[in-house]
Motif scaffolding. Sequence first.
Motif, PDB file in Angstrom:
ATOM      1  N   CYS A 108       0.827  -1.209   0.000  1.00 20.98           N
ATOM      2  CA  CYS A 108       0.000   0.000   0.000  1.00 20.98           C
ATOM      3  C   CYS A 108       0.858   1.254   0.000  1.00 20.98           C
ATOM      4  CB  CYS A 108      -0.940   0.011   1.206  1.00 20.98           C
ATOM      5  SG  CYS A 108      -2.424  -0.981   0.984  1.00 20.98           S
ATOM      6  N   ASN A 109       2.113   1.143   0.408  1.00 24.41           N
ATOM      7  CA  ASN A 109       2.991   2.306   0.364  1.00 24.41           C
ATOM      8  C   ASN A 109       3.337   2.693  -1.058  1.00 24.41           C
ATOM      9  OD1 ASN A 109       3.194   2.708   3.099  1.00 24.41           O
ATOM     10  ND2 ASN A 109       4.954   1.371   3.341  1.00 24.41           N
ATOM     11  N   ASP A 110       3.305   1.738  -1.966  1.00 20.76           N
ATOM     12  CA  ASP A 110       3.748   1.992  -3.328  1.00 20.76           C
ATOM     13  C   ASP A 110       2.678   1.728  -4.374  1.00 20.76           C
ATOM     14  OD1 ASP A 110       6.671   2.437  -2.723  1.00 20.76           O
ATOM     15  OD2 ASP A 110       6.377   0.455  -1.863  1.00 20.76           O
ATOM     16  N   THR A 111       1.739   0.856  -4.093  1.00 23.00           N
ATOM     17  CA  THR A 111       0.675   0.573  -5.036  1.00 23.00           C
ATOM     18  C   THR A 111      -0.639   0.949  -4.394  1.00 23.00           C
ATOM     19  OG1 THR A 111       0.454  -1.700  -4.245  1.00 23.00           O
ATOM     20  CG2 THR A 111       1.961  -1.326  -6.055  1.00 23.00           C
ATOM     21  N   THR A 112      -1.332   1.916  -4.953  1.00 21.52           N
ATOM     22  CA  THR A 112      -2.535   2.456  -4.334  1.00 21.52           C
ATOM     23  C   THR A 112      -3.760   2.134  -5.178  1.00 21.52           C
ATOM     24  OG1 THR A 112      -2.080   4.547  -5.442  1.00 21.52           O
ATOM     25  CG2 THR A 112      -1.326   4.332  -3.188  1.00 21.52           C
ATOM     26  N   PHE A 113      -3.907   0.869  -5.515  1.00 24.63           N
ATOM     27  CA  PHE A 113      -5.063   0.442  -6.280  1.00 24.63           C
ATOM     28  C   PHE A 113      -5.429  -0.974  -5.878  1.00 24.63           C
ATOM     29  CE2 PHE A 113      -1.222   0.924  -8.896  1.00 24.63           C
ATOM     30  CZ  PHE A 113      -0.789  -0.380  -8.933  1.00 24.63           C
ATOM     31  N   LEU A 114      -6.529  -1.457  -6.441  1.00 23.33           N
ATOM     32  CA  LEU A 114      -7.021  -2.785  -6.087  1.00 23.33           C
ATOM     33  C   LEU A 114      -5.966  -3.845  -6.322  1.00 23.33           C
ATOM     34  CD1 LEU A 114      -9.375  -4.637  -5.275  1.00 23.33           C
ATOM     35  CD2 LEU A 114      -9.990  -4.731  -7.697  1.00 23.33           C
ATOM     36  N   SER A 115      -5.764  -4.706  -5.334  1.00 20.21           N
ATOM     37  CA  SER A 115      -4.786  -5.778  -5.466  1.00 20.21           C
ATOM     38  C   SER A 115      -5.400  -7.064  -4.953  1.00 20.21           C
ATOM     39  CB  SER A 115      -3.528  -5.455  -4.666  1.00 20.21           C
ATOM     40  OG  SER A 115      -2.655  -6.549  -4.665  1.00 20.21           O
ATOM     41  N   THR A 116      -5.526  -8.064  -5.822  1.00 11.20           N
ATOM     42  CA  THR A 116      -6.004  -9.364  -5.400  1.00 11.20           C
ATOM     43  C   THR A 116      -5.077 -10.426  -5.963  1.00 11.20           C
ATOM     44  OG1 THR A 116      -7.471  -9.550  -7.301  1.00 11.20           O
ATOM     45  CG2 THR A 116      -8.418  -8.647  -5.304  1.00 11.20           C
ATOM     46  N   LYS A 117      -4.971 -11.508  -5.270  1.00 10.88           N
ATOM     47  CA  LYS A 117      -4.037 -12.556  -5.673  1.00 10.88           C
ATOM     48  C   LYS A 117      -4.412 -13.133  -7.032  1.00 10.88           C
ATOM     49  CE  LYS A 117      -2.233 -15.495  -2.781  1.00 10.88           C
ATOM     50  NZ  LYS A 117      -2.043 -16.596  -1.830  1.00 10.88           N
ATOM     51  N   ASP A 118      -3.506 -12.963  -8.016  1.00 12.13           N
ATOM     52  CA  ASP A 118      -3.650 -13.570  -9.333  1.00 12.13           C
ATOM     53  C   ASP A 118      -4.983 -13.239  -9.991  1.00 12.13           C
ATOM     54  OD1 ASP A 118      -2.084 -16.488  -7.998  1.00 12.13           O
ATOM     55  OD2 ASP A 118      -1.165 -14.761  -8.945  1.00 12.13           O
ATOM     56  N   LYS A 119      -5.494 -12.027  -9.781  1.00 13.96           N
ATOM     57  CA  LYS A 119      -6.778 -11.655 -10.364  1.00 13.96           C
ATOM     58  C   LYS A 119      -6.563 -10.574 -11.411  1.00 13.96           C
ATOM     59  CE  LYS A 119     -11.357  -9.880  -9.140  1.00 13.96           C
ATOM     60  NZ  LYS A 119     -12.222  -9.424  -8.035  1.00 13.96           N
ATOM     61  N   PRO A 120      -6.855 -10.848 -12.699  1.00  9.59           N
ATOM     62  CA  PRO A 120      -6.654  -9.839 -13.733  1.00  9.59           C
ATOM     63  C   PRO A 120      -7.651  -8.698 -13.594  1.00  9.59           C
ATOM     64  CG  PRO A 120      -7.772 -11.739 -14.641  1.00  9.59           C
ATOM     65  CD  PRO A 120      -7.388 -12.106 -13.229  1.00  9.59           C
ATOM     66  N   ALA A 121      -7.331  -7.530 -14.159  1.00  7.95           N
ATOM     67  CA  ALA A 121      -8.212  -6.381 -14.095  1.00  7.95           C
ATOM     68  C   ALA A 121      -8.084  -5.556 -15.367  1.00  7.95           C
ATOM     69  CB  ALA A 121      -7.869  -5.501 -12.880  1.00  7.95           C
ATOM     70  N   LEU A 122      -9.219  -5.049 -15.853  1.00 11.39           N
ATOM     71  CA  LEU A 122      -9.260  -4.099 -16.952  1.00 11.39           C
ATOM     72  C   LEU A 122      -8.476  -4.565 -18.171  1.00 11.39           C
ATOM     73  CD1 LEU A 122     -10.531  -1.245 -17.372  1.00 11.39           C
ATOM     74  CD2 LEU A 122      -8.267  -0.324 -16.987  1.00 11.39           C
ATOM     75  N   GLY A 123      -8.756  -5.741 -18.654  1.00 15.55           N
ATOM     76  CA  GLY A 123      -8.135  -6.205 -19.880  1.00 15.55           C
ATOM     77  C   GLY A 123      -6.800  -6.880 -19.717  1.00 15.55           C
ATOM     78  N   PHE A 124      -6.234  -6.859 -18.516  1.00 16.02           N
ATOM     79  CA  PHE A 124      -4.987  -7.571 -18.270  1.00 16.02           C
ATOM     80  C   PHE A 124      -5.291  -9.050 -18.042  1.00 16.02           C
ATOM     81  CE2 PHE A 124      -3.984  -3.231 -17.026  1.00 16.02           C
ATOM     82  CZ  PHE A 124      -2.745  -3.044 -17.607  1.00 16.02           C
ATOM     83  N   GLY A 125      -4.479  -9.921 -18.594  1.00 14.09           N
ATOM     84  CA  GLY A 125      -4.707 -11.348 -18.457  1.00 14.09           C
ATOM     85  C   GLY A 125      -4.037 -11.924 -17.227  1.00 14.09           C
ATOM     86  N   THR A 126      -4.131 -13.237 -17.093  1.00 13.76           N
ATOM     87  CA  THR A 126      -3.520 -13.941 -15.966  1.00 13.76           C
ATOM     88  C   THR A 126      -2.004 -14.004 -16.135  1.00 13.76           C
ATOM     89  OG1 THR A 126      -5.496 -15.292 -15.713  1.00 13.76           O
ATOM     90  CG2 THR A 126      -3.481 -16.114 -14.691  1.00 13.76           C
TER      91      THR A 126
END
Length: 304
Positions: free
Chosen positions: A211-229
């Motif tokens: 959270c200090n460096d990445t300030t967005f949704l983070s889930t284990k191995d879960k793609p988002a917005l067109g990004f694949g696995t």
Amino acid sequence: MKILARILLVSLMACPVLGFAQVTPLFQFYLYFEDSIGNKDSLIIGYDPSASSQNLNPQFGEVSLLTPFDSVFEVRATHGDDGQARTSKKIIEGADILSWDSCELPSYIKIVINTKFPPVKITYDSTLFQAETCRNVILSRDWNIFFLQEWWDVCEYHCMAGSSIFVEGFAPAAPPFLCWNYLFVEKEVEGQGLKSLPGLLFATFYGPGPCNDTTFLSTKDKPALGFGTLSPNPAQEYFRVQVPSEDGLSAYVSDVSGRLQACPFVISEGVAQFDTSQLQRGLYFVCLQMEGYHRSAVYKVVKI
């Protein structure tokens, strides 16, 4: 009508009540909730060093709700250490002040949600959490954040500092070896009796973390917005991720302490391939962002 009445109740709790001088807490903010068909609800949560984490704090406007949850959609909160789990539309947690940097660390809050029409969209003012210290402010379904040595190893969490929208579907828990300790709270629901309702933990942590460096949704191995696995994972010499476009990709790879690591990549036919040959064995966070998109994707990858 019931939902409008609850929203009005939250608004009234933010103002002084006749005959009782309310105290303004050190920090508070609104959380807004909306289900998939447009039903809305809201909460006020915050913290203050003088607040109790085990009992309601009437001096801050907390009011215990004794009626059952609405059968269609309702959100309430409770103190993390309240053994009676008394719910309210406003929860001000206790907080400990760290002597070496005057940073306040509040205790955790449980947010309990009954929804007939998931998913639930949660919105708030993310700029409130852009602090230089103690900004590991998260929402998570997973109790493991309090039990693991590194809280960011939990199955799922949402960093609140950079994204003002979080969508939670409350899908059934993953297999036990992935997510074995999701938050549920037993509460009465109108016309349905006692039910096990899903919840979210609002918590903060001091020290290094994603959270200090990445300030967005983070889930284990879960793609988002067109990004694949991401695959293969674990990775040895490389890993690949499908990307929405071949232009404008920014990629950052960091270790669990937030230190950036050299990990060059090339893109071909919509797939970004990263060279991990120079990385030491261990866990890394891969943060991808595409120019022109408003959301990013975060992955955890193990180098072997």
